[in-house]
Design an enzyme around this catalytic site. Structure first.
Site, PDB file in Angstrom:
ATOM      1  N   LYS A   1       0.857  -1.189   0.000  1.00 32.11           N
ATOM      2  CA  LYS A   1       0.000   0.000   0.000  1.00 32.11           C
ATOM      3  C   LYS A   1       0.892   1.237   0.000  1.00 32.11           C
ATOM      4  O   LYS A   1       1.739   1.416   0.882  1.00 32.11           O
ATOM      5  CB  LYS A   1      -0.818  -0.009   1.290  1.00 32.11           C
TER       6      LYS A   1
HETATM    7  C1  E4P Z   1      -8.142   1.126   3.629  1.00 28.73           C
HETATM    8  O1  E4P Z   1      -7.345   0.459   3.020  1.00 28.73           O
HETATM    9  C2  E4P Z   1      -7.802   1.942   4.790  1.00 28.73           C
HETATM   10  O2  E4P Z   1      -6.969   1.222   5.636  1.00 28.73           O
HETATM   11  C3  E4P Z   1      -8.971   2.336   5.622  1.00 28.73           C
HETATM   12  O3  E4P Z   1     -10.177   2.148   5.000  1.00 28.73           O
HETATM   13  C4  E4P Z   1      -8.706   3.653   6.237  1.00 28.73           C
HETATM   14  O4  E4P Z   1      -9.815   4.183   6.822  1.00 28.73           O
HETATM   15  P1  E4P Z   1     -10.185   4.171   8.346  1.00 28.73           P
HETATM   16  O5  E4P Z   1      -9.032   3.630   9.138  1.00 28.73           O
HETATM   17  O6  E4P Z   1     -10.474   5.580   8.677  1.00 28.73           O
HETATM   18  O7  E4P Z   1     -11.396   3.289   8.412  1.00 28.73           O
END
Ligand code: E4P
Length: 227
Positions: free
Chosen positions: A94
């Protein structure tokens, strides 16, 4: 539409796999902080779990691991990405949607390392991720909604743009906070939704189901009690 679990917690992953048949996992640094575990520990746990399940690659069960957000240059991002994928065949890297992140992602994809472009908040960012051939793009929905932005049009536009050019990049609708957003994403034709276990559980719950169950149970028992 595929369901990914947005979690770094191995117990949640196991539960969501058996209960909801999840198709993959996404992790992020905030989750590590909540769990109090370093990324290398979570990578090891998830890698071992995937091996126990018999998954042999990210085409079977992709697990997205975020690169250290302190890394700003594409070379250091690439170095860390190679280190992450070395630890298991299911790992996808990522990478934040910055100029340097996009350079890194293009090079990594050329090497056969699958990438997930994250922290995407605009249609033009999503377009850039697809043009360079990232495997996944993660438009964040919940964060935008917190600031009163419309996300239905935003998501629909990304889905349509990808269809126009037949881009292979798969859209992971991320930061999903409700069953409504999850269902909306499916209607729009998104490939994947990633959400917490809580959102996944809530999405199959309705109080009327409980009400109906009580009602039917009473009716059933009343009939059974008859002579
Ligand atoms: C997605 O890959 C992210 O990790 C995630 O959805 C981030 O959002 P959040 O931690 O605010 O839910």
């Amino acid at each position: 539409m595929k369901y990914f679990l947005d979690s770094s917690d191995i117990n949640e992953v196991e539960y969501a796999f058996s209960a909801f048949g999840i198709d993959g996992v996404t992790t992020n640094p905030r989750q590590l902080a909540v769990l109090g575990k370093k990324e290398r520990v979570v990578v090891r746990e998830l890698g071992e779990w995937a091996a126990r399940k018999g998954f042999t690659g990210s085409q079977d069960f992709p697990i997205s691991i975020e690169v250290d957000p302190n890394l700003a240059g594409w070379e250091e991002i690439c170095r860390e990405a190679r280190e992450i994928v070395r630890q298991g065949p299911c790992f996808v890297v990522k990478i934040p949607c910055t100029e340097q992140g996009l350079i890194a992602a293009r090079r990594l994809e050329e090497e056969g390392i699958r990438t997930n472009i994250t922290l995407v908040f605009s249609r033009s960012q999503a377009l850039a991720a697809a043009r360079l051939g990232a495997k996944f793009v993660s438009p964040f929905v919940g964060w935008k909604e917190n600031f009163g932005e419309d996300t239905a049009g935003y998501l629909q536009d990304i889905v349509e743009t990808y269809r126009n050019y037949r881009y292979d990049t798969e859209i992971i609708v991320a930061a999903v906070r409700s069953g409504k957003v999850l269902a909306d994403a499916a209607r729009m034709g998104a490939d994947i939704v990633t959400c917490s276990l809580e959102v996944m559980k809530n999405s199959v719950y309705h109080p009327f189901t409980d009400y109906g169950l009580r009602f039917f149970t009473e009716a059933w028992n009343a009939v059974e009690a008859m002579e």
